[in-house]
Design a protein around this motif. Structure first.
Motif, PDB file in Angstrom:
ATOM      1  N   TYR A 116       0.816  -1.218   0.000  1.00 27.15           N
ATOM      2  CA  TYR A 116       0.000   0.000   0.000  1.00 27.15           C
ATOM      3  C   TYR A 116       0.849   1.267   0.000  1.00 27.15           C
ATOM      4  CZ  TYR A 116       0.562   1.031   4.987  1.00 27.15           C
ATOM      5  OH  TYR A 116       1.081   1.384   6.182  1.00 27.15           O
ATOM      6  N   MET A 117       2.054   1.202   0.634  1.00 30.06           N
ATOM      7  CA  MET A 117       2.911   2.396   0.635  1.00 30.06           C
ATOM      8  C   MET A 117       3.335   2.757  -0.788  1.00 30.06           C
ATOM      9  SD  MET A 117       3.271   4.150   3.260  1.00 30.06           S
ATOM     10  CE  MET A 117       4.602   5.211   2.702  1.00 30.06           C
ATOM     11  N   ASP A 118       3.694   1.740  -1.553  1.00 26.54           N
ATOM     12  CA  ASP A 118       4.077   1.984  -2.949  1.00 26.54           C
ATOM     13  C   ASP A 118       2.909   2.584  -3.730  1.00 26.54           C
ATOM     14  OD1 ASP A 118       6.732   0.978  -2.807  1.00 26.54           O
ATOM     15  OD2 ASP A 118       5.924  -1.051  -2.778  1.00 26.54           O
ATOM     16  N   LEU A 119       1.704   2.057  -3.454  1.00 27.14           N
ATOM     17  CA  LEU A 119       0.525   2.573  -4.155  1.00 27.14           C
ATOM     18  C   LEU A 119       0.285   4.036  -3.794  1.00 27.14           C
ATOM     19  CD1 LEU A 119      -1.989  -0.393  -3.891  1.00 27.14           C
ATOM     20  CD2 LEU A 119      -0.774   0.404  -5.907  1.00 27.14           C
ATOM     21  N   ILE A 120       0.436   4.344  -2.507  1.00 26.96           N
ATOM     22  CA  ILE A 120       0.220   5.731  -2.082  1.00 26.96           C
ATOM     23  C   ILE A 120       1.210   6.662  -2.792  1.00 26.96           C
ATOM     24  CG2 ILE A 120       0.444   7.311  -0.115  1.00 26.96           C
ATOM     25  CD1 ILE A 120      -0.786   5.119   1.625  1.00 26.96           C
ATOM     26  N   VAL A 121       2.465   6.219  -2.860  1.00 23.43           N
ATOM     27  CA  VAL A 121       3.465   7.058  -3.527  1.00 23.43           C
ATOM     28  C   VAL A 121       3.090   7.268  -5.004  1.00 23.43           C
ATOM     29  CG1 VAL A 121       5.878   7.246  -4.221  1.00 23.43           C
ATOM     30  CG2 VAL A 121       5.300   6.378  -1.963  1.00 23.43           C
ATOM     31  N   LEU A 122       2.650   6.191  -5.656  1.00 23.30           N
ATOM     32  CA  LEU A 122       2.288   6.310  -7.081  1.00 23.30           C
ATOM     33  C   LEU A 122       1.113   7.261  -7.277  1.00 23.30           C
ATOM     34  CD1 LEU A 122       2.661   2.648  -8.386  1.00 23.30           C
ATOM     35  CD2 LEU A 122       4.082   4.617  -8.943  1.00 23.30           C
ATOM     36  N   PHE A 123       0.084   7.109  -6.446  1.00 25.42           N
ATOM     37  CA  PHE A 123      -1.060   8.019  -6.573  1.00 25.42           C
ATOM     38  C   PHE A 123      -0.643   9.445  -6.214  1.00 25.42           C
ATOM     39  CE2 PHE A 123      -3.788   4.135  -6.370  1.00 25.42           C
ATOM     40  CZ  PHE A 123      -4.435   4.353  -7.574  1.00 25.42           C
ATOM     41  N   GLY A 124       0.305   9.547  -5.270  1.00 27.31           N
ATOM     42  CA  GLY A 124       0.831  10.869  -4.927  1.00 27.31           C
ATOM     43  C   GLY A 124       1.488  11.540  -6.126  1.00 27.31           C
ATOM     44  N   PHE A 125       2.310  10.769  -6.847  1.00 26.63           N
ATOM     45  CA  PHE A 125       2.920  11.280  -8.071  1.00 26.63           C
ATOM     46  C   PHE A 125       1.838  11.785  -9.035  1.00 26.63           C
ATOM     47  CE2 PHE A 125       6.970   8.788  -7.434  1.00 26.63           C
ATOM     48  CZ  PHE A 125       7.829   9.839  -7.644  1.00 26.63           C
ATOM     49  N   SER A 126       0.780  10.952  -9.221  1.00 31.29           N
ATOM     50  CA  SER A 126      -0.283  11.322 -10.169  1.00 31.29           C
ATOM     51  C   SER A 126      -0.927  12.636  -9.768  1.00 31.29           C
ATOM     52  CB  SER A 126      -1.361  10.248 -10.227  1.00 31.29           C
ATOM     53  OG  SER A 126      -0.791   8.995 -10.416  1.00 31.29           O
ATOM     54  N   ILE A 127      -1.221  12.770  -8.474  1.00 30.78           N
ATOM     55  CA  ILE A 127      -1.899  13.993  -8.031  1.00 30.78           C
ATOM     56  C   ILE A 127      -0.999  15.202  -8.240  1.00 30.78           C
ATOM     57  CG2 ILE A 127      -2.774  15.174  -5.971  1.00 30.78           C
ATOM     58  CD1 ILE A 127      -3.788  12.354  -5.092  1.00 30.78           C
ATOM     59  N   LEU A 128       0.287  15.017  -7.945  1.00 27.24           N
ATOM     60  CA  LEU A 128       1.242  16.104  -8.176  1.00 27.24           C
ATOM     61  C   LEU A 128       1.243  16.511  -9.655  1.00 27.24           C
ATOM     62  CD1 LEU A 128       3.713  17.844  -7.220  1.00 27.24           C
ATOM     63  CD2 LEU A 128       5.140  15.927  -7.947  1.00 27.24           C
ATOM     64  N   PHE A 129       1.304  15.511 -10.537  1.00 21.73           N
ATOM     65  CA  PHE A 129       1.339  15.811 -11.975  1.00 21.73           C
ATOM     66  C   PHE A 129       0.026  16.438 -12.441  1.00 21.73           C
ATOM     67  CE2 PHE A 129       4.506  12.095 -12.303  1.00 21.73           C
ATOM     68  CZ  PHE A 129       5.563  12.942 -12.028  1.00 21.73           C
ATOM     69  N   ILE A 130      -1.092  15.987 -11.861  1.00 19.95           N
ATOM     70  CA  ILE A 130      -2.391  16.563 -12.248  1.00 19.95           C
ATOM     71  C   ILE A 130      -2.409  18.057 -11.907  1.00 19.95           C
ATOM     72  CG2 ILE A 130      -4.845  16.646 -11.649  1.00 19.95           C
ATOM     73  CD1 ILE A 130      -4.833  13.615 -11.551  1.00 19.95           C
TER      74      ILE A 130
END
Lengths: 341, 242
Positions: A314-328
């Motif tokens: 789940y930590m990896d998933l959070i980081v990935l979604f975090g990247f997406s939100i940053l890019f959005i």
């Protein structure tokens, strides 16, 4: 409503574009198949020459998995080694064994030495019971392909989504349709979210197909749950998508978008675990943790090789979604260039 | 009769770096008129109409459109904008393009079908509704682009060089559509560098180097400069020709 309209439009465009569909589905399957054949091919059979080894000794050796040529003359063996007929020869003189290798290909060297060591070990130590080896993860059958597989799977999804999303956003800009979109009351976040959803759906289908092919046809190791695999890939594709769109704002045409591949996509392979991360020199090791593929590869390996579940990824998933939100967010800011509100 | 102001450009200046594109412009456009912006390329026409459509903002000064300061999303909904490029999704059919844009304007269901029929009839493309846009000719694309700009029945229509590269017969057809809309009360702003098109406007603004050098009806402009054509009038006002 407007997001839905945009999502439907993107799906329609992609489905109509047979080439892009082919590129999204067939290209990864083709490359994975080739890699499967490359990595899971038969082990290398070293070509070894025996010089002056007594027949009594040869009779005690297990000579399978290598092609052996016997020589009476050291010079003949040397000549064959020079001409590439042999990978190495073993010379027996004065009761001593000495090994001479051709030496220009590390893989061949390794295979040759390994074969010689295992063949001649029972000669020196006498009979010895083989070590009983236990595996926490994986198994003795696990090949290179099983270890690289998860990283490659993530890489393909990232690569193709990045390119196709970036290029289609560039096309939106260069044909003037982006300007037309912005002359309607659509909000900037609706554009970005519409894109993410449209391509998100495509990637889900794409990655489900590629992953099924890799696991069920090529027999890639799969210890964990398929759902987790899809979840990781979805998170990764959102990142690729939003990054692709963002990068496309710095490109004026499709060619310039392609030029970003060596800078943004290729380095991620090196730092995402295809090569052992601990051997990367210290002054470069910080790159890994800032690349999305690093987290996706770690999570995919946890699920596919180690069979872990949600608590471990789940930590990896959070980081990935975090990247997406940053890019959005960055994308919405970048769109201000075209309309201020 | 008191004439209402539809668009009011007040002391608008636009700069890209050191390059000044619009120089302290002042201009009023009345409700219900066909207003032409005439000038050579590089005069700042596109920049001005983009600002009026909400796609750009002035460096200083104010643009008031339909009593609101631009840019404003609610006002954008009442403006139809057609850019120089056709801006169509060529891999989709005309109908899919129209559906997409009407959804963005919030036109749904039966109303959407009606509007699609109406605008396609107006631009005379009803027979080509299901064709892929990539199979359209240049003139057809231009008309489809116009149809899309009309979908949401805008009160103000802003057209950037709508007939560039179009043959005279088709140009007349497109202008007939403009007059038809204008009769129903739509205010139209059109940029052009074609003289005979300029003659068709109710009023003209002559633009050069980011300034408006004269405003008036084509008749007035010719009379004031004692010239026989708009082209000569333009030259007399200090434009160096188009």
């Amino acid at each position: 409503m407007r997001v839905k309209a945009l999502t439907i439009r993107i799906l329609r465009q992609i489905i109509r574009d047979k080439r892009t569909i082919g590129m999204l589905l067939l290209a990864p399957i083709l490359v994975l198949s080739m890699l499967y054949l490359v990595f899971n091919g038969d082990n290398y059979e070293p070509k070894i020459g025996f010089v002056g080894i007594p027949d009594v000794m040869i009779d005690t050796l297990d000579l399978s998995d290598a092609s052996i040529t016997e020589y009476d003359d050291l010079l003949a063996a040397k000549r064959d080694l020079t001409e590439g007929q042999l990978d190495g020869y073993i010379n027996f003189s004065n009761q001593e064994l000495s090994v001479h290798l051709e030496g220009s290909d590390p893989t061949v060297n390794g295979a040759t030495i390994k074969w010689i060591q295992s063949t001649f070990s029972n000669l020196t130590d006498g009979a010895q019971s083989p070590l009983d080896v236990h595996y926490l993860h994986g198994s003795s059958d696990m090949g290179q392909f099983d270890y690289f597989g998860p990283v490659l799977l993530g890489f393909f999804v990232f690569f193709f989504v990045f390119i196709i999303a970036g290029v289609s956003f560039i096309r939106e800009r260069t044909t003037g349709t982006l300007e037309r979109l912005l002359s309607t009351p659509i909000r900037k976040w609706e554009i970005v979210v519409g894109y993410v959803l449209g391509f998100g759906i495509i990637t889900m289908v794409q990655s489900a197909l590629i992953a099924s092919y890799a696991i069920y046809v090529l027999g890639m190791m799969m210890e964990g749950s398929f759902i987790y695999l899809l979840l990781i890939i979805l998170a990764l594709s959102f990142t690729a998508l939003t990054l692709g769109i963002l990068v496309s704002s710095f490109a004026n045409n499709e060619l310039q978008m392609i030029q970003f591949i060596p800078i943004i996509v290729v380095p991620q392979i090196f730092f995402s675990g295809l090569f052992n991360l601990e051997t990367i020199s210290n002054w470069l090791s910080w790159i890994g943790p800032i690349t999305p593929l690093y987290y996706a590869a770690a999570a995919l390996r946890d699920v596919m090789v180690r069979g872990y579940g949600f608590p471990d990824i789940y930590m990896d998933l959070i980081v990935l979604f975090g990247f997406s939100i940053l890019f959005i967010v960055l994308n919405i800011l970048a769109l201000r260039k075209y309309r201020k509100i | 009769m008191m004439e209402k102001i539809c668009v009011s450009v007040q002391h608008v200046t636009k700069q890209f770096g050191k390059h000044i594109v619009l120089r302290n412009l002042d201009l009023n456009i009345k409700e219900g008129e066909v207003f032409g912006l005439l000038g050579p390329s590089g005069a700042g026409k596109t920049t001005l109409v983009k600002e009026l459509s909400g796609l750009d903002i002035p460096t200083s000064g104010t643009n008031i459109v339909l009593n609101q300061r631009m840019p404003d999303l609610k006002i954008i909904n009442r403006i139809g904008y057609m850019a120089q490029s056709d801006a169509l999704y060529e891999d989709l059919s005309a109908k899919e393009n129209l559906q997409f844009f009407s959804n963005l304007y919030g036109i749904k269901g039966k109303r959407q079908q009606e509007r699609i029929q109406e605008v396609m009839q107006l631009v005379d493309l009803t027979d080509h509704l299901y064709k892929l846009v990539s199979d359209y000719s240049g003139g057809m694309m231009r008309r489809l682009s116009l149809a899309i700009a009309l979908l949401h029945e805008p009160e103000l229509l802003i057209l950037d060089e709508p007939t560039v590269g179009i043959d005279p017969v088709l140009r007349k057809r497109i202008w007939d559509a403009f007059f038809h809309l204008n009769k129903k009360g739509t205010t139209i702003i059109v940029t052009t560098h074609v003289m005979d098109e300029a003659e068709k406007c109710d009023r003209l603004g002559l633009m050069r180097d980011g300034s408006i050098i004269a405003v008036g009806t084509p008749q007035e402009l010719k009379q004031r400069t004692r010239t026989a054509s708009i082209e000569e009038a333009f030259l007399a006002y200090g434009g160096e020709g188009i």
